[in-house]
Enzyme design. Sequence first.
Site, mmCIF file in Angstrom:
data_model
loop_
_atom_site.group_PDB
_atom_site.id
_atom_site.type_symbol
_atom_site.label_atom_id
_atom_site.label_comp_id
_atom_site.label_asym_id
_atom_site.label_seq_id
_atom_site.Cartn_x
_atom_site.Cartn_y
_atom_site.Cartn_z
ATOM 1 C CD GLU A 255 -3.013 -1.006 0.385
ATOM 2 O OE1 GLU A 255 -3.198 0.080 -0.188
ATOM 3 O OE2 GLU A 255 -3.721 -2.009 0.189
ATOM 4 C CB CYS A 289 -1.596 7.282 1.511
ATOM 5 S SG CYS A 289 -2.931 6.388 2.321
ATOM 6 C CD GLU A 393 3.047 10.141 -1.089
ATOM 7 O OE1 GLU A 393 4.108 9.524 -0.886
ATOM 8 O OE2 GLU A 393 1.928 9.688 -0.791
HETATM 9 P P1 NAD Z 1 8.696 4.562 4.318
HETATM 10 O O1 NAD Z 1 8.555 3.746 3.099
HETATM 11 O O2 NAD Z 1 9.870 5.415 4.481
HETATM 12 O O3 NAD Z 1 8.623 3.649 5.615
HETATM 13 C C1 NAD Z 1 7.551 2.783 5.875
HETATM 14 C C2 NAD Z 1 8.023 1.661 6.777
HETATM 15 O O4 NAD Z 1 8.974 0.862 6.080
HETATM 16 C C3 NAD Z 1 8.728 2.118 8.051
HETATM 17 O O5 NAD Z 1 8.378 1.251 9.104
HETATM 18 C C4 NAD Z 1 10.179 1.981 7.682
HETATM 19 O O6 NAD Z 1 11.027 1.806 8.799
HETATM 20 C C5 NAD Z 1 10.145 0.717 6.836
HETATM 21 N N1 NAD Z 1 11.274 0.554 5.914
HETATM 22 C C6 NAD Z 1 12.053 1.524 5.341
HETATM 23 N N2 NAD Z 1 12.993 0.959 4.583
HETATM 24 C C7 NAD Z 1 12.824 -0.377 4.637
HETATM 25 C C8 NAD Z 1 13.491 -1.486 4.050
HETATM 26 N N3 NAD Z 1 14.534 -1.328 3.235
HETATM 27 N N4 NAD Z 1 13.040 -2.733 4.326
HETATM 28 C C9 NAD Z 1 11.985 -2.913 5.144
HETATM 29 N N5 NAD Z 1 11.325 -1.912 5.729
HETATM 30 C C10 NAD Z 1 11.728 -0.646 5.483
HETATM 31 O O7 NAD Z 1 7.354 5.426 4.388
HETATM 32 P P2 NAD Z 1 7.001 6.529 5.475
HETATM 33 O O8 NAD Z 1 7.781 7.756 5.121
HETATM 34 O O9 NAD Z 1 7.064 5.963 6.832
HETATM 35 O O10 NAD Z 1 5.444 6.767 5.156
HETATM 36 C C11 NAD Z 1 4.967 7.653 4.214
HETATM 37 C C12 NAD Z 1 4.592 6.933 2.944
HETATM 38 O O11 NAD Z 1 3.622 5.942 3.201
HETATM 39 C C13 NAD Z 1 3.965 7.856 1.930
HETATM 40 O O12 NAD Z 1 4.481 7.558 0.666
HETATM 41 C C14 NAD Z 1 2.497 7.483 1.983
HETATM 42 O O13 NAD Z 1 1.743 7.758 0.841
HETATM 43 C C15 NAD Z 1 2.547 6.036 2.259
HETATM 44 N N6 NAD Z 1 1.287 5.578 2.813
HETATM 45 C C16 NAD Z 1 0.480 4.759 2.059
HETATM 46 C C17 NAD Z 1 -0.736 4.337 2.551
HETATM 47 C C18 NAD Z 1 -1.656 3.443 1.763
HETATM 48 O O14 NAD Z 1 -2.521 2.828 2.354
HETATM 49 N N7 NAD Z 1 -1.522 3.354 0.455
HETATM 50 C C19 NAD Z 1 -1.111 4.706 3.843
HETATM 51 C C20 NAD Z 1 -0.264 5.529 4.573
HETATM 52 C C21 NAD Z 1 0.934 5.940 4.054
#
Ligand code: NAD
Length: 489
Positions: A255, A289, A393
Amino acid sequence: PTMAHSKALLVLENFIGGKFVPCSSYIDSYNPSTGDVYCRVPDSGKEEVEAAVKAAKDAFPVWSSKSPLERSQILNKLADLIEHDLEEFAQAESKDQGKTITFARTVDIPRAVHNFRFFASSILHHVTECSEMPAMGCVHYTSRAPVGVAGLISPWNLPLYLLTWKIAPAIACGNTVVAKPSEMTSVTAWMMCKLLEKAGVPPGVVNVVFGTGARAGEALVCHPDVPLISFTGSTRTAQRITERSAPHCKRLSLELGGKNPAIIFDDADLSQCIPATVRSSFANQGEICLCTSRIFVQRGIYSEFLKRFVAEAKKWKTGNPSDPTIDVGALISKEHLEKVRTYVRKAQAEGARVLCGEGVDPLALPPGNQKGYFMLPTVIAEVKDESCCMQEEIFGPVTCVVAFDTEEEVIRRANGVKYGLAATVWSGNVGRVHRVAHRLQSGLVWTNCWLVRDLNLPFGGMKASGIGREGAKDSYEFFTEVKTITIKH
Ligand code: NAD
């Protein structure tokens, strides 16, 4: 820090096999509304993830053989316990994330409670398929079983809300889990762990390891005994997870981000549309998001819309998130605030007009919040479609407004980004609403409303916004493995 200072810090521990366990190293977590370090989060790595996966594997045989009803009762109990502490959870979420206390009280924590209740109920209502083949003397049916240890990775914008949206269906289906919340917002997940035993969740069914994506996240993604990863976060991280999990052929639910359009036709009811679009642009500081970030307005109403929209956006008060009269809290981090501001500066440099907010209006903050990561709701007009502000975004309180002429044109422009998560369409013409909704490349289309959800129906994005859907039936299918059995009689 002085001893007195370090003593005041909240120190989290991992939750593995039903016990809180300290970690050998920690990372700092900031209060976004003051800029102070107030919490230390375990910096887990391979070793901690290994222990958590082992605990989850050990718990699987007993948990997966419980009846759906038994699991349902436990989920309901957990919902009740979180609801009982709703205020405490809301305060913690607001402090940890920067969101307003009002948003945490009315959206985040109630939804976390609802996630458990919803899946406690929906798990009781699934039926499998059956097909008869009399000519062959056969009957076929399908059977569904939990997959095993589920790896759950969630972002910082809706911390407990999104984490429980994964934990609830995973354990309702009989899986055991290792969850990793965002290192920037770990507190409410840790608080939830304190309630698991009382709710009757057996040790090892829910394990939480705290830490960064690079260490804890990757260790989980690469673990051979975790066959399934449910991830919510950025598209970039999803690409990395896909790569890292590929050698194990893991099942992935992704997601991801959005660049969501709102399309406003000249027959829209502006008295409804304007406040709803201000909300869809700036709710939770624009850190959802599903937030609107590209507003297409039909030419005939463009100037009236812009005037009324800016006036409405200016009513939104930015400041101390624990003040219940505040509409916009702090952004998640200093780096993120800087990134969002850079987008506004780029738009200006390209000739766009910033109508309110960043760089235009003064931001007055209370003395205690001077070092917080605040930004005013910002409206930008006349941004070119190819500008990074219209393509990438931003994930902050920034929205772009542009004019369009025809239905055909606006569909093409709305679809002209790599994302496809959510769109809104405003029009009084029911035929047009259906036509446009069908042609938008978007996993969700809201017409004449925003953020109204029925959890029974699929949630998720197209294109770079994700793979897979979540919801009652979709989550059930993701968190179970199906088998087709044929009996000859
Ligand atoms: P992010 O991708 O930086 O991090 C998300 C999670 O992934 C965190 O727990 C992070 O520690 C982990 N992570 C980071 N690198 C990783 C790796 N290499 N391997 C495994 N895990 C890893 O995202 P963010 O900045 O925390 O959140 C914002 C983003 O999330 C925005 O792009 C937003 O649109 C998206 N989002 C999507 C939805 C949806 O339902 N589509 C909902 C909420 C947020």
